[in-house]
Design a protein around this motif. Structure first.
Motif, PDB file in Angstrom:
ATOM      1  N   THR A  29       0.830  -1.200   0.000  1.00 11.48           N
ATOM      2  CA  THR A  29       0.000   0.000   0.000  1.00 11.48           C
ATOM      3  C   THR A  29       0.868   1.254   0.000  1.00 11.48           C
ATOM      4  OG1 THR A  29      -1.725  -1.188   1.221  1.00 11.48           O
ATOM      5  CG2 THR A  29      -1.842   1.221   1.227  1.00 11.48           C
ATOM      6  N   TYR A  30       2.000   1.191   0.686  1.00 16.98           N
ATOM      7  CA  TYR A  30       2.905   2.337   0.768  1.00 16.98           C
ATOM      8  C   TYR A  30       3.848   2.434  -0.435  1.00 16.98           C
ATOM      9  CZ  TYR A  30       1.515   2.001   5.727  1.00 16.98           C
ATOM     10  OH  TYR A  30       0.811   1.905   6.909  1.00 16.98           O
ATOM     11  N   GLY A  31       3.733   1.514  -1.380  1.00 20.12           N
ATOM     12  CA  GLY A  31       4.558   1.571  -2.581  1.00 20.12           C
ATOM     13  C   GLY A  31       5.942   0.980  -2.443  1.00 20.12           C
ATOM     14  N   VAL A  32       6.119   0.068  -1.490  1.00 17.56           N
ATOM     15  CA  VAL A  32       7.406  -0.588  -1.279  1.00 17.56           C
ATOM     16  C   VAL A  32       7.371  -1.981  -1.912  1.00 17.56           C
ATOM     17  CG1 VAL A  32       8.972  -1.519   0.480  1.00 17.56           C
ATOM     18  CG2 VAL A  32       7.842   0.677   0.845  1.00 17.56           C
ATOM     19  N   ARG A  33       8.439  -2.360  -2.579  1.00 19.38           N
ATOM     20  CA  ARG A  33       8.517  -3.710  -3.152  1.00 19.38           C
ATOM     21  C   ARG A  33       8.597  -4.738  -2.030  1.00 19.38           C
ATOM     22  NH1 ARG A  33      13.367  -4.497  -6.884  1.00 19.38           N
ATOM     23  NH2 ARG A  33      14.415  -3.450  -5.153  1.00 19.38           N
ATOM     24  N   VAL A  34       7.692  -5.697  -2.045  1.00 24.31           N
ATOM     25  CA  VAL A  34       7.656  -6.701  -0.987  1.00 24.31           C
ATOM     26  C   VAL A  34       7.341  -8.053  -1.591  1.00 24.31           C
ATOM     27  CG1 VAL A  34       5.247  -6.064  -0.461  1.00 24.31           C
ATOM     28  CG2 VAL A  34       6.578  -7.355   1.214  1.00 24.31           C
ATOM     29  N   HIS A  35       8.049  -9.070  -1.125  1.00 22.32           N
ATOM     30  CA  HIS A  35       7.860 -10.454  -1.563  1.00 22.32           C
ATOM     31  C   HIS A  35       7.554 -11.288  -0.326  1.00 22.32           C
ATOM     32  CE1 HIS A  35       8.251 -13.987  -4.101  1.00 22.32           C
ATOM     33  NE2 HIS A  35       9.120 -14.516  -3.264  1.00 22.32           N
ATOM     34  N   MET A  36       6.479 -12.056  -0.377  1.00 29.17           N
ATOM     35  CA  MET A  36       6.058 -12.873   0.756  1.00 29.17           C
ATOM     36  C   MET A  36       6.122 -14.346   0.367  1.00 29.17           C
ATOM     37  SD  MET A  36       2.601 -12.571   3.086  1.00 29.17           S
ATOM     38  CE  MET A  36       1.456 -12.865   1.737  1.00 29.17           C
ATOM     39  N   VAL A  37       6.724 -15.163   1.236  1.00 35.66           N
ATOM     40  CA  VAL A  37       6.816 -16.595   0.970  1.00 35.66           C
ATOM     41  C   VAL A  37       6.157 -17.368   2.101  1.00 35.66           C
ATOM     42  CG1 VAL A  37       8.968 -16.297  -0.315  1.00 35.66           C
ATOM     43  CG2 VAL A  37       9.064 -16.920   2.104  1.00 35.66           C
ATOM     44  N   ASN A 143       4.362 -22.797  -1.151  1.00 32.03           N
ATOM     45  CA  ASN A 143       5.201 -23.998  -1.270  1.00 32.03           C
ATOM     46  C   ASN A 143       6.679 -23.627  -1.329  1.00 32.03           C
ATOM     47  OD1 ASN A 143       3.112 -26.164  -1.573  1.00 32.03           O
ATOM     48  ND2 ASN A 143       2.546 -24.891  -3.334  1.00 32.03           N
ATOM     49  N   THR A 144       7.042 -22.600  -0.573  1.00 38.26           N
ATOM     50  CA  THR A 144       8.415 -22.100  -0.584  1.00 38.26           C
ATOM     51  C   THR A 144       8.955 -22.110   0.835  1.00 38.26           C
ATOM     52  OG1 THR A 144       7.967 -20.714  -2.512  1.00 38.26           O
ATOM     53  CG2 THR A 144       9.889 -20.148  -1.172  1.00 38.26           C
ATOM     54  N   GLU A 145       9.966 -22.904   1.065  1.00 43.08           N
ATOM     55  CA  GLU A 145      10.516 -23.084   2.402  1.00 43.08           C
ATOM     56  C   GLU A 145      11.687 -22.144   2.637  1.00 43.08           C
ATOM     57  OE1 GLU A 145      12.245 -26.658   5.299  1.00 43.08           O
ATOM     58  OE2 GLU A 145      11.622 -27.087   3.237  1.00 43.08           O
ATOM     59  N   TYR A 146      11.656 -21.488   3.772  1.00 38.87           N
ATOM     60  CA  TYR A 146      12.780 -20.658   4.194  1.00 38.87           C
ATOM     61  C   TYR A 146      13.882 -21.563   4.740  1.00 38.87           C
ATOM     62  CZ  TYR A 146      15.557 -17.700   7.293  1.00 38.87           C
ATOM     63  OH  TYR A 146      16.598 -17.085   7.933  1.00 38.87           O
ATOM     64  N   LEU A 147      15.120 -21.385   4.237  1.00 39.69           N
ATOM     65  CA  LEU A 147      16.248 -22.217   4.674  1.00 39.69           C
ATOM     66  C   LEU A 147      17.210 -21.479   5.598  1.00 39.69           C
ATOM     67  CD1 LEU A 147      17.109 -24.017   1.306  1.00 39.69           C
ATOM     68  CD2 LEU A 147      15.653 -24.843   3.179  1.00 39.69           C
ATOM     69  N   LEU A 160      16.121 -19.991  -0.060  1.00 37.09           N
ATOM     70  CA  LEU A 160      14.775 -20.532  -0.152  1.00 37.09           C
ATOM     71  C   LEU A 160      14.777 -21.832  -0.935  1.00 37.09           C
ATOM     72  CD1 LEU A 160      13.047 -17.164  -1.112  1.00 37.09           C
ATOM     73  CD2 LEU A 160      12.982 -18.235   1.146  1.00 37.09           C
ATOM     74  N   LYS A 161      13.712 -22.612  -0.762  1.00 40.76           N
ATOM     75  CA  LYS A 161      13.574 -23.872  -1.488  1.00 40.76           C
ATOM     76  C   LYS A 161      12.156 -24.008  -2.014  1.00 40.76           C
ATOM     77  CE  LYS A 161      13.878 -28.909  -0.878  1.00 40.76           C
ATOM     78  NZ  LYS A 161      14.208 -29.992   0.081  1.00 40.76           N
ATOM     79  N   ASP A 162      12.041 -24.268  -3.295  1.00 42.00           N
ATOM     80  CA  ASP A 162      10.745 -24.574  -3.906  1.00 42.00           C
ATOM     81  C   ASP A 162      10.406 -26.020  -3.555  1.00 42.00           C
ATOM     82  OD1 ASP A 162       8.708 -25.443  -5.667  1.00 42.00           O
ATOM     83  OD2 ASP A 162       9.261 -23.912  -7.135  1.00 42.00           O
ATOM     84  N   ARG A 163       9.386 -26.206  -2.736  1.00 38.56           N
ATOM     85  CA  ARG A 163       9.051 -27.547  -2.242  1.00 38.56           C
ATOM     86  C   ARG A 163       8.435 -28.425  -3.317  1.00 38.56           C
ATOM     87  NH1 ARG A 163       5.623 -27.423   2.960  1.00 38.56           N
ATOM     88  NH2 ARG A 163       6.594 -29.455   3.329  1.00 38.56           N
ATOM     89  N   LEU A 164       7.983 -27.857  -4.409  1.00 36.35           N
ATOM     90  CA  LEU A 164       7.417 -28.665  -5.503  1.00 36.35           C
ATOM     91  C   LEU A 164       8.505 -29.232  -6.399  1.00 36.35           C
ATOM     92  CD1 LEU A 164       4.330 -26.461  -6.485  1.00 36.35           C
ATOM     93  CD2 LEU A 164       4.429 -28.416  -4.918  1.00 36.35           C
TER      94      LEU A 164
END
Length: 585
Positions: A29-37, A143-147, A160-164
């Motif tokens: 909402t504030y215009g910041v680039r954000v990625h959520m896993v 389906n993305t695991e934090y390592l 990160l790890k793609d669990r698929l």
């Protein structure tokens, strides 16, 4: 705002629960680039948290999704009376007007906030948060695991790890937010100091479908406590029936002895328990899910290290008593998000981020203590409902409670006092709205002195414009003649300089600074008229004084006295902004 290609995203959020989703929603909402896993393939699939209190609703209002949330929620007036009965169909022992719905407290809640409480379970809340975050620009990876991560002076490299597919990869971010729950790997990695105890009691929870409207539609309530020997174990010592979806989906809950191992959750046993709690031996029950959870009493004393920040269940772990869980998670996120945004955009220095832990860690400590104390506060009620000795202590206790004897009188008086005590769980508006922040992001008012609480701090909101408090709610009127709250004309990702018609020196000072993230609110002028004189009653400052309100609605600084000179106003305002935002020109 920096557009460097050295970072894949500005903020990487691990976890898509209330903390992670609100962080992502606010940042986007504030215009910041954000990625959520998220490690999982979707969002919450069990109706865990459900009470949404007034402060959390204010957060959702500021982020522009309050109306959408209300469409899916159980309305405030249906949350109603908390019942104490021998079974849902059986003898009613007592009722308590809860969540501010009672005659004694309803006015306090209406006066304290523009937002009503709601009841919305996590499987309904989380998709609304995530959908809106994605629509506003959040990128998502399920389906993305934090390592793990490595941080340096400039950023954080996250593995990160793609669990698929099994593919492992890294992403580079300016900041990392650990919203990865009560078993937080990130909190453990950065060594957050945790105080308290885990798994000190056990509870069985069963989600089931059954139409119970004939028992509750005439006395709507989302919580029913069942006093029966069949569910008399543990601190609370009562069984629970909680409405998930009025009035055909429910949770049944009861304590169990952890020293005996896991409880029997076979279909036959669970169905029998539900029928006992409802009081209908022939009830048709559709079992959805059975599980156990454990009572935790643990909080972190610090929430961050360098460029890594944790929030939510990662830093405060407690039972659902008092309904503070997801609400506090959302507020952690709301506090952190604007600070990250201001630092990322270059509006503030990095020192601003230190204030997150200083402000939220005391709140986490408070709510962990409150939730656990609320469980212990059932003991006086149980003393009224049970009498020692005999084969059925509940029957003996209720006979004593109904007796036309001196002992009966004494027990009924004790019941009144025990119900009063439970107001600290079920009508604790002060717990929800009285947070006071002390940090470098708040400039104290030296003339204010120490705050004196006029009433019980846990029960009653004390609205004030003291720095470190949330701006009081008061109804104004906008240019269309529509009522708007003081919360509506502030916030929304910006600082607000609030003054009155006489405060033209402040207006000119703010205009001269030409800051795109600082709005000017002149109460009494078009757009924020004060025809009720409601703001005038609560502002606690001269009309030509000023308040500096942060994006999260908390007051960063105030000048209580009148200021008429432009140069004086500009000097004071600049000094306040520089101090609060760690700005060094």
């Amino acid at each position: 705002m920096s557009t460097t290609t050295n970072f894949d995203t500005d903020v990487l959020v691990v976890g898509s629960g209330p903390t992670g989703a609100v962080t992502a929603l606010a940042l986007a909402t504030y215009g910041v680039r954000v990625h959520m896993v998220s490690k999982w393939n979707w969002l919450a699939d069990t109706p865990r948290a459900h009470i949404t209190n007034q402060r959390a609703m204010e957060v959702l209002r500021d982020l522009g999704i309050e109306d959408e949330v209300r469409k899916y929620a159980t309305a405030w007036d249906q949350m109603g009376d908390t019942l104490f009965t021998t079974s849902l169909a059986g003898e009613e022992i007592a009722r308590l007007r809860t969540w501010g719905t009672g005659d004694e407290r309803h006015g306090d809640y209406v006066q304290g906030s523009p937002c009503p409480l709601l009841d919305l379970t996590q499987p309904l809340m989380e998709p609304l948060l995530v959908k809106n975050a994605a629509e506003r620009g959040t990128t998502l990876a399920f389906n993305t695991e934090y390592l793990g991560h490595d941080q340096d002076a400039d950023g954080v490299t996250v593995s990160l790890k793609d669990r698929l597919s099994g593919r492992e990869y890294t992403m580079r971010a300016r900041y990392l937010v650990g919203a990865d729950g009560a078993r937080s790997k990130i909190a453990d990695e950065i060594g957050l100091p945790l105080v308290g105890q885990l798994a000190r009691a056990g509870t069985a929870y069963v989600v089931f479908n059954a139409d119970l409207s004939r028992y509750v539609a005439h006395r709507p309530a989302i919580l029913h406590w069942i006093v029966t020997p069949a569910a008399g174990f543990g601190e609370i010592g009562m069984g629970l029936l909680r409405a998930v979806r009025p009035w055909d989906q429910w949770i049944a809950g009861w304590g169990f002895n952890m020293t005996d191992g896991e409880p029997d959750l076979s279909d036959e046993t669970v169905t029998g328990k539900i029928r006992t709690l409802v009081g209908d031996p022939n009830l048709e029950v559709e079992l959805v899910r059975s599980s156990t959870w454990y009572v935790n009493q643990q909080h972190a004393t610090h929430y961050s290290k360098g460029r890594v920040f944790c929030g939510g269940d990662a830093v405060h772990r407690h039972p659902p008593s008092s309904g503070l869980g997801s609400n506090t998670c959302m507020q952690d996120a709301f506090n952190l998000a604007w600070k990250l945004a201001f630092v990322v955009k270059g509006y503030a220095g990095p020192g601003l981020l230190e204030s997150y832990s200083d402000e939220r860690a005391p709140v986490g400590k408070q709510i962990v203590a409150r939730a656990n104390q609320s469980r212990q506060d059932y003991a006086p009620l149980n003393a009224c409902f049970r009498a020692e000795g005999g084969e059925n202590p509940v029957a003996a206790g209720l006979a004593r409670l109904r007796a036309a004897t001196p002992e009966g009188v004494k027990t009924r008086q004790a019941l009144q006092e025990a119900l009063e005590l439970k107001n600290t769980e079920f009508n604790a508006q002060g717990v929800e709205l009285n947070q006071r922040y002390e940090s470098t992001a708040v400039a104290p008012d030296p003339a204010a002195g120490e705050e004196v609480w006029q009433r019980d701090r846990q029960l009653y909101l004390q609205a004030t414009t003291r720095p470190g408090a949330k701006i009081p709610h008061a109804w104004l009127v906008n240019e269309r003649g529509v009522r708007v709250s003081t919360l509506d004309v502030t916030g929304k990702g910006k600082f607000s300089l609030v003054t009155g018609i006489a405060g033209q020196a402040w207006v000119r000072a703010a205009q001269a600074m030409e800051l795109p993230w600082l709005r000017i609110v002149v109460t009494g002028e078009k757009g924020s008229l004060d025809p009720y004189c409601a703001w005038q009653r609560v502002r606690e400052i001269h009309e030509a004084g000023a308040l500096l309100v942060r994006p999260d609605g908390y007051i960063a600084w105030r000048q209580s006295d009148a200021v008429w000179d432009d140069a004086d106003a500009q000097s004071q305002l600049k000094a306040a902004l520089d101090a609060v935002l760690d700005r060094h020109d």
